[in-house]
Write a protein that holds these residues in place. Sequence first.
Motif, PDB file in Angstrom:
ATOM      1  N   ASP A  96      48.220  25.224  -9.745  1.00 33.42           N
ATOM      2  CA  ASP A  96      47.891  25.816  -8.453  1.00 33.42           C
ATOM      3  C   ASP A  96      46.383  25.976  -8.327  1.00 33.42           C
ATOM      4  O   ASP A  96      45.825  27.047  -8.582  1.00 33.42           O
ATOM      5  CB  ASP A  96      48.597  27.165  -8.277  1.00 33.42           C
ATOM      6  CG  ASP A  96      48.379  27.762  -6.887  1.00 33.42           C
ATOM      7  OD1 ASP A  96      47.969  27.014  -5.974  1.00 33.42           O
ATOM      8  OD2 ASP A  96      48.607  28.974  -6.722  1.00 33.42           O
ATOM      9  N   GLU A 131      42.843  25.106  -5.817  1.00 33.21           N
ATOM     10  CA  GLU A 131      42.392  24.775  -4.470  1.00 33.21           C
ATOM     11  C   GLU A 131      41.500  23.538  -4.489  1.00 33.21           C
ATOM     12  O   GLU A 131      40.635  23.389  -5.358  1.00 33.21           O
ATOM     13  CB  GLU A 131      41.617  25.944  -3.854  1.00 33.21           C
ATOM     14  CG  GLU A 131      41.209  25.687  -2.408  1.00 33.21           C
ATOM     15  CD  GLU A 131      40.399  26.821  -1.813  1.00 33.21           C
ATOM     16  OE1 GLU A 131      41.003  27.653  -1.104  1.00 33.21           O
ATOM     17  OE2 GLU A 131      39.173  26.872  -2.075  1.00 33.21           O
ATOM     18  N   ARG A 183      46.064  23.040  -1.718  1.00 28.90           N
ATOM     19  CA  ARG A 183      46.318  23.559  -3.059  1.00 28.90           C
ATOM     20  C   ARG A 183      47.262  22.608  -3.785  1.00 28.90           C
ATOM     21  O   ARG A 183      48.198  22.044  -3.185  1.00 28.90           O
ATOM     22  CB  ARG A 183      46.914  24.969  -3.010  1.00 28.90           C
ATOM     23  CG  ARG A 183      46.007  26.005  -2.357  1.00 28.90           C
ATOM     24  CD  ARG A 183      46.457  27.416  -2.681  1.00 28.90           C
ATOM     25  NE  ARG A 183      46.169  27.752  -4.077  1.00 28.90           N
ATOM     26  CZ  ARG A 183      45.009  28.284  -4.498  1.00 28.90           C
ATOM     27  NH1 ARG A 183      44.039  28.543  -3.650  1.00 28.90           N
ATOM     28  NH2 ARG A 183      44.837  28.578  -5.780  1.00 28.90           N
ATOM     29  N   ARG A 224      49.571  23.289  -5.724  1.00 30.80           N
ATOM     30  CA  ARG A 224      50.963  23.756  -5.763  1.00 30.80           C
ATOM     31  C   ARG A 224      51.799  23.050  -4.699  1.00 30.80           C
ATOM     32  O   ARG A 224      53.035  23.058  -4.756  1.00 30.80           O
ATOM     33  CB  ARG A 224      51.028  25.267  -5.553  1.00 30.80           C
ATOM     34  CG  ARG A 224      50.634  25.729  -4.161  1.00 30.80           C
ATOM     35  CD  ARG A 224      50.576  27.231  -4.046  1.00 30.80           C
ATOM     36  NE  ARG A 224      50.167  27.649  -2.712  1.00 30.80           N
ATOM     37  CZ  ARG A 224      49.520  28.773  -2.449  1.00 30.80           C
ATOM     38  NH1 ARG A 224      49.186  29.601  -3.435  1.00 30.80           N
ATOM     39  NH2 ARG A 224      49.182  29.083  -1.207  1.00 30.80           N
ATOM     40  N   GLU A 256      38.814  24.120  -7.466  1.00 28.72           N
ATOM     41  CA  GLU A 256      38.726  25.445  -8.071  1.00 28.72           C
ATOM     42  C   GLU A 256      38.801  25.368  -9.598  1.00 28.72           C
ATOM     43  O   GLU A 256      39.674  24.709 -10.151  1.00 28.72           O
ATOM     44  CB  GLU A 256      39.893  26.287  -7.535  1.00 28.72           C
ATOM     45  CG  GLU A 256      40.044  27.657  -8.127  1.00 28.72           C
ATOM     46  CD  GLU A 256      41.315  28.339  -7.644  1.00 28.72           C
ATOM     47  OE1 GLU A 256      41.534  29.512  -8.036  1.00 28.72           O
ATOM     48  OE2 GLU A 256      42.090  27.722  -6.886  1.00 28.72           O
TER      49      GLU A 256
END
Length: 280
Positions: free
Chosen positions: A197, A199, A213, A215, A269
């Motif tokens: 998960d 970004e 994302r 996810r 991220e």
Amino acid sequence: MRIANLSGRLVLVADGLAVDVERASTGRFSADPQAVYERWDEFRSWAAQADLPTGVAFDPADLGSPAPAPRQLLAIGLNYRDHAAESGFTAPDGLPPVFTKFATSITGPVSEVTLPHGGHTDWEVELVVVIGERAEHVSEAAAWGHVAGLAAGQDISERITQLAGPIPQFSLGKSYPGFAPIGPWLVTPDEFEDPDDLELRCTIDGEEVQKGRTRDLIFSVPALIAGLSAVTPLLPGDVIFTGTPAGVGLGRTPQRWLAAGEELVSTIEGIGELRQRFVS
């Protein structure tokens, strides 16, 4: 742990400083960034215990891809539902489309990319996976154990070449020089609170064009490794581009393409960013 390719040499990166691996290991490990994946477990054990010297500052422009010469580079299409929809396709039920980007398209995180003459060049920010242990008929539950680490990637795509002809030429349209920036370094999965998960963001001259994302991947990293390794063994150092979320130029009305002078910044991220400047 973070490893990088600094001016063609394998380095460990900590607190923004680089430690040369060949020198720090007194020759135990090669300076070749690609060679480390064949001895990944041994390298990780050494790095965890080594008394490393103080690193040196470096310019991100001197970084190359952390996996500069994979034997296999696999790329996944339509792996986010919103991107499949904007592309005019139904989201895949089975394994998404798989293609390759030829290795000569690989570059580092900061680069200048020449736009193909007369083309429609598009952007696709993607999470990149590098394999650290041979994976053949691997289960989803065991898949993360075969991953060396994660990097940011851009699946830059020239859409006219990609979609021309009686059937699409995905690999050719996505393999012009500089069309596969990877970096800025490789981050091991244990560095993330949840490696499933993360970004992703992409901007053009500061304007956000993509945000998503991981996810939301239709096939997660473990699912991709399981599905791919059921067909073809994944080798140490192999690279997988996992797919892009919505927001590409092809899916816009009107459609939008990269232009000379623009800067594309792609960020993931917990990993870092890529910067590509385009020229005619």
